[in-house]
Design an enzyme around this catalytic site. Structure first.
Site, PDB file in Angstrom:
ATOM      1  N   GLU A   1      -2.357  18.131   7.828  1.00  0.00           N
ATOM      2  CA  GLU A   1      -1.237  17.358   7.291  1.00  0.00           C
ATOM      3  C   GLU A   1      -1.499  15.872   7.514  1.00  0.00           C
ATOM      4  O   GLU A   1      -1.811  15.447   8.623  1.00  0.00           O
ATOM      5  CB  GLU A   1       0.058  17.772   7.992  1.00  0.00           C
ATOM      6  CG  GLU A   1       1.302  17.124   7.431  1.00  0.00           C
ATOM      7  CD  GLU A   1       2.549  17.568   8.168  1.00  0.00           C
ATOM      8  OE1 GLU A   1       3.543  17.892   7.506  1.00  0.00           O
ATOM      9  OE2 GLU A   1       2.535  17.584   9.416  1.00  0.00           O
TER      10      GLU A   1
ATOM     11  N   GLU B   1       9.357  24.414  12.814  1.00  0.00           N
ATOM     12  CA  GLU B   1       8.444  23.364  13.253  1.00  0.00           C
ATOM     13  C   GLU B   1       9.034  22.533  14.392  1.00  0.00           C
ATOM     14  O   GLU B   1      10.161  22.045  14.294  1.00  0.00           O
ATOM     15  CB  GLU B   1       8.072  22.451  12.091  1.00  0.00           C
ATOM     16  CG  GLU B   1       7.050  21.387  12.464  1.00  0.00           C
ATOM     17  CD  GLU B   1       6.568  20.567  11.297  1.00  0.00           C
ATOM     18  OE1 GLU B   1       5.599  19.804  11.466  1.00  0.00           O
ATOM     19  OE2 GLU B   1       7.163  20.697  10.194  1.00  0.00           O
TER      20      GLU B   1
END
Length: 291
Positions: free
Chosen positions: A242, A146
């Site tokens: 998210e 990420e």
């Protein structure tokens, strides 16, 4: 393409009640997949999670943010070894649940560093990830790294930076994980990085998050451009919503993520809105082909 939600949208713990809340909430909101953060490697019951996932017909991915004690980019070999051990346990949990993706900040600690990364630290991380990817492949699991902002890692903070790091690992089965929340801070726009990473064949995972971590479409993230970029490159991997609120996540994690104010309290409403927002946005850009 699977549209998913991060488990922390619904629960801050992933014991039996927390798993049930997160998995059933994700399913009821209309998602295809849940991303389960592996925050308690010792106590997490992956077999129970597997049964609940099957009962709700949900796919699963897993994520982790390493700590200072498990930092793969440390110059201390004992810390690197501890990080490798933690990530190997993650792979075991993912395999039991039937997942095929481990993503997140799995190359350094997820924290603000007070100094730049070092050549030795970067080399340590790359070597550890190469070994981990070899073990992951035996389980049919892929790794995706990420890209986070400067306050959460000092290894790389942009898509191009991630490509350079991944290239140094020397494996084709490690991809880049883009996140609109972090891109909105670090990238010049939300179009070119998608093209850059996809052109390198490395776009493996996507997080959708608003600039303030709240309801999608109420902040500064340029979602129409991002969705158009995904369509342009024919991205077909997971797209996972998210969002965090201290109304749900633990105080410790709230502090780590800097959740100093709550923009929502109703997980179910937030998630249902996000599912519609993402699917509608992707549908809208597909109609551009007719123009």
């Amino acid at each position: 393409m699977q549209i998913g939600a991060h488990g922390l949208v619904f629960s801050g713990q992933f014991n039996e009640p927390g798993l049930r809340r997160a998995i059933e909430g994700t399913k009821n909101a209309g998602f295809d997949l849940i991303e389960i953060p592996l925050m308690d490697l010792q106590g997490f019951d992956s077999a129970l999670a597997a049964r609940m996932l099957a009962d709700n017909d949900l796919a699963v991915s897993s994520s982790l943010g390493l700590t200072a004690d498990t930092d793969l980019s440390s110059e201390d070999s004992k810390v690197v070894a501890a990080g490798e051990d933690a990530l190997e346990r993650c792979l075991e949990h993912v395999a039991v649940m039937g997942g095929d993706m481990l993503c997140g900040v799995i190359y350094s600690a997820m924290r603000k560093y007070m100094a730049p990364s070092t050549e030795r630290g970067i080399a340590n991380s790359q070597a550890a990830l190469a070994r981990l990817a070899e073990k992951a492949s035996a389980h049919g699991i892929r790794l995706s790294l990420e890209v986070v902002n400067r306050y959460e890692s000092n290894i790389f903070n942009t898509g191009r930076g991630a490509l350079g790091f991944v290239d140094g690992i020397g494996r084709d089965d490690i991809s880049v994980h883009l996140d609109t929340y972090h891109m909105n801070i670090e990238e010049s726009d939300l179009f070119q990085p998608v093209h850059d990473v996809a052109a390198a064949g490395k776009l493996g995972y996507v997080h959708i998050g608003e600039s303030h971590r709240g309801y999608l479409g109420t902040g500064t993230v340029d979602f129409p451009t991002f969705f158009r970029a995904l369509h342009d490159v024919q991205y077909d991997g997971p797209i996972v919503f998210e969002s965090f609120s201290s109304a749900v996540v633990s105080a410790q994690l709230s502090h780590t993520l800097g959740i100093w104010r709550n923009l929502w309290e109703d997980s179910d409403d937030l998630a249902a809105h996000a599912n519609r927002f993402i699917r509608d946005g992707l549908h809208a850009v597909r109609t551009i082909d007719r123009h």
